[in-house]
Design a protein around this motif. Structure first.
Motif, PDB file in Angstrom:
ATOM      1  N   UNK A 286       0.727  -1.076   0.152  1.00 13.16           N
ATOM      2  CA  UNK A 286       0.098  -0.169  -0.038  1.00 13.16           C
ATOM      3  C   UNK A 286       0.851   1.159  -0.047  1.00 13.16           C
ATOM      4  N   UNK A 287       1.807   1.180   0.899  1.00 14.85           N
ATOM      5  CA  UNK A 287       2.698   2.400   0.764  1.00 14.85           C
ATOM      6  C   UNK A 287       3.564   2.442  -0.426  1.00 14.85           C
ATOM      7  N   UNK A 288       3.758   3.790  -1.052  1.00 15.95           N
ATOM      8  CA  UNK A 288       4.523   3.850  -2.105  1.00 15.95           C
ATOM      9  C   UNK A 288       5.933   4.102  -2.217  1.00 15.95           C
ATOM     10  N   UNK A 289       6.570   4.458  -3.157  1.00 18.49           N
ATOM     11  CA  UNK A 289       8.023   5.035  -3.038  1.00 18.49           C
ATOM     12  C   UNK A 289       9.006   3.639  -3.305  1.00 18.49           C
ATOM     13  N   UNK A 290      10.158   3.914  -3.681  1.00 16.37           N
ATOM     14  CA  UNK A 290      11.075   3.033  -4.247  1.00 16.37           C
ATOM     15  C   UNK A 290      11.827   2.152  -2.829  1.00 16.37           C
ATOM     16  N   UNK A 291      11.779   2.946  -1.658  1.00 18.83           N
ATOM     17  CA  UNK A 291      12.526   2.499  -0.417  1.00 18.83           C
ATOM     18  C   UNK A 291      11.786   1.442  -0.076  1.00 18.83           C
TER      19      UNK A 291
ATOM     20  N   UNK B  62       7.618   7.008  -8.044  1.00 18.02           N
ATOM     21  CA  UNK B  62       6.014   6.872  -8.227  1.00 18.02           C
ATOM     22  C   UNK B  62       5.647   5.573  -8.756  1.00 18.02           C
ATOM     23  N   UNK B  63       6.572   5.002  -9.510  1.00 22.70           N
ATOM     24  CA  UNK B  63       5.995   3.966 -10.418  1.00 22.70           C
ATOM     25  C   UNK B  63       6.720   2.544  -9.893  1.00 22.70           C
ATOM     26  N   UNK B  64       7.597   2.557  -8.871  1.00 19.91           N
ATOM     27  CA  UNK B  64       8.343   1.354  -8.297  1.00 19.91           C
ATOM     28  C   UNK B  64       7.144   0.239  -8.190  1.00 19.91           C
TER      29      UNK B  64
ATOM     30  N   UNK C  60      -2.288  -2.319  -8.875  1.00 20.48           N
ATOM     31  CA  UNK C  60      -2.768  -2.988 -10.104  1.00 20.48           C
ATOM     32  C   UNK C  60      -3.931  -2.138 -10.747  1.00 20.48           C
ATOM     33  N   UNK C  61      -4.721  -1.244  -9.982  1.00 18.63           N
ATOM     34  CA  UNK C  61      -5.636  -0.657 -10.572  1.00 18.63           C
ATOM     35  C   UNK C  61      -5.091   0.455 -11.159  1.00 18.63           C
ATOM     36  N   UNK C  62      -4.230   1.219 -10.653  1.00 16.57           N
ATOM     37  CA  UNK C  62      -3.362   2.350 -11.387  1.00 16.57           C
ATOM     38  C   UNK C  62      -2.516   2.107 -12.560  1.00 16.57           C
ATOM     39  N   UNK C  63      -2.169   0.821 -12.711  1.00 19.75           N
ATOM     40  CA  UNK C  63      -1.794   0.572 -13.954  1.00 19.75           C
ATOM     41  C   UNK C  63      -2.475   0.560 -15.206  1.00 19.75           C
ATOM     42  N   UNK C  64      -3.984   0.472 -15.145  1.00 16.88           N
ATOM     43  CA  UNK C  64      -4.837   0.336 -15.990  1.00 16.88           C
ATOM     44  C   UNK C  64      -5.640   1.786 -16.094  1.00 16.88           C
ATOM     45  N   UNK C  65      -5.539   2.511 -15.012  1.00 18.88           N
ATOM     46  CA  UNK C  65      -6.204   3.816 -14.851  1.00 18.88           C
ATOM     47  C   UNK C  65      -5.318   4.911 -15.075  1.00 18.88           C
TER      48      UNK C  65
END
Length: 284
Positions: A41-46, A246-248, A60-65
């Motif tokens: 759930x938490x973002x970032x590459x760290x 943003x995308x990791x 997964x939702x953001x990949x397609x939206x």
């Protein structure tokens, strides 16, 4: 004596199983980590924890939206289209070349077989620069048809396994069909292919996996045309310096999704795949 032998055999088997289990765990642990963190759930590459604390489907939702910057659905569709067309052309090419070398006898047969085997010894990346300039001369760079051509044009050189399989089919069947008035073309399509399901499945799988997973050739041909990227190059773009923060996690989700189709396809056809390899590994 017998008990001592059985004890040693059981200990040896137990040791082998332990070693295989450890090796299997080492092999599968990166895949498990990728799948778990694709739900993070938490973002970032760290990465602060080996196992995520909270889970969500938002990656997964953001990949397609969220396709404003990086269009994963289009990349996935590009990959699917290229892989399907290349698979169909390559499969037909390999099977027809293999059948010709197995059944037909002509003057250039042996030299062509030798040339094909010699060319197969050279790694494909040696010709990538030449391929790029040939495509550029034909104004095909940065296009999906260029990828289909590259993946399928030389597919016939991979005839060895299929030829070995066709060599195991008795020639008496061809002779009987010829006596009944069948042509070579009819024998191939109506008699040999229906009997060759294992090698057909093997050829389909190998022809599909190549375009589905390739990175280097796509990167060279497509350049900076992101609209025609395939998934492999698109995923690499997601972890570029300007996007990785943003995308990791989306990169991990996309990597998981792209592995699903080929994994399901392989599991469904695994028995035919093994049978095709073993039956085609004969001297012909």
């Amino acid at each position: 004596m017998i008990k001592s032998y059985k004890l040693r055999r059981n200990l040896a088997n137990a040791l082998i199983y332990v070693i295989l289990a450890v090796l299997g765990l080492i092999w599968i642990s990166p895949l498990l980590w990728m799948v778990l963190h694709s739900f993070r759930a938490e973002g970032g590459s760290a990465v602060q924890y080996l196992i995520p604390e909270t889970y969500s489907f938002k990656n997964y939702i953001s990949l397609f939206t969220d396709t404003s910057q990086l269009d994963y659905p289009r990349w996935f569709l590009n990959t699917l289209v290229v892989a399907i067309f290349a698979c169909i052309i390559s499969t037909l090419s390999v099977l027809m070349v293999s059948y010709s070398f197995s059944r037909l006898r002509f003057k250039a047969r042996r030299p062509l077989i030798n040339v094909g085997m010699i060319l197969g010894m050279f790694p494909g990346f040696m010709t990538m620069i030449a391929i790029y300039y040939l495509l550029k001369a034909m104004n095909l760079t940065q296009t999906l048809p260029a990828l289909v051509i590259c993946y399928s044009a030389g597919a016939g050189l991979g005839y060895q396994i299929s030829k070995g399989f066709f060599d195991t089919i008795p020639r008496a069947m061809d002779e009987a069909a010829t006596i009944d008035g069948a042509t070579k073309n009819q024998i191939f399509w109506k008699i040999i292919l229906p009997m060759s399901k294992p090698i057909v499945v093997y050829t389909v799988l190998t022809s599909f996996i190549g375009p589905w997973t390739d990175f280097i050739l796509v990167r060279i041909i497509m350049g900076d045309n992101r609209a025609n990227y395939t998934v492999s190059v698109g995923l690499q773009t997601m972890i570029a310096q300007q996007y990785i923060g943003k995308y990791f996690t989306r990169f991990l989700a996309g990597s998981t999704l792209v592995a699903i189709p080929i994994t399901v396809l392989f599991l469904k056809m695994q028995s035919y795949y093994v049978e095709g390899v073993t039956a085609g590994g004969v001297k012909g």
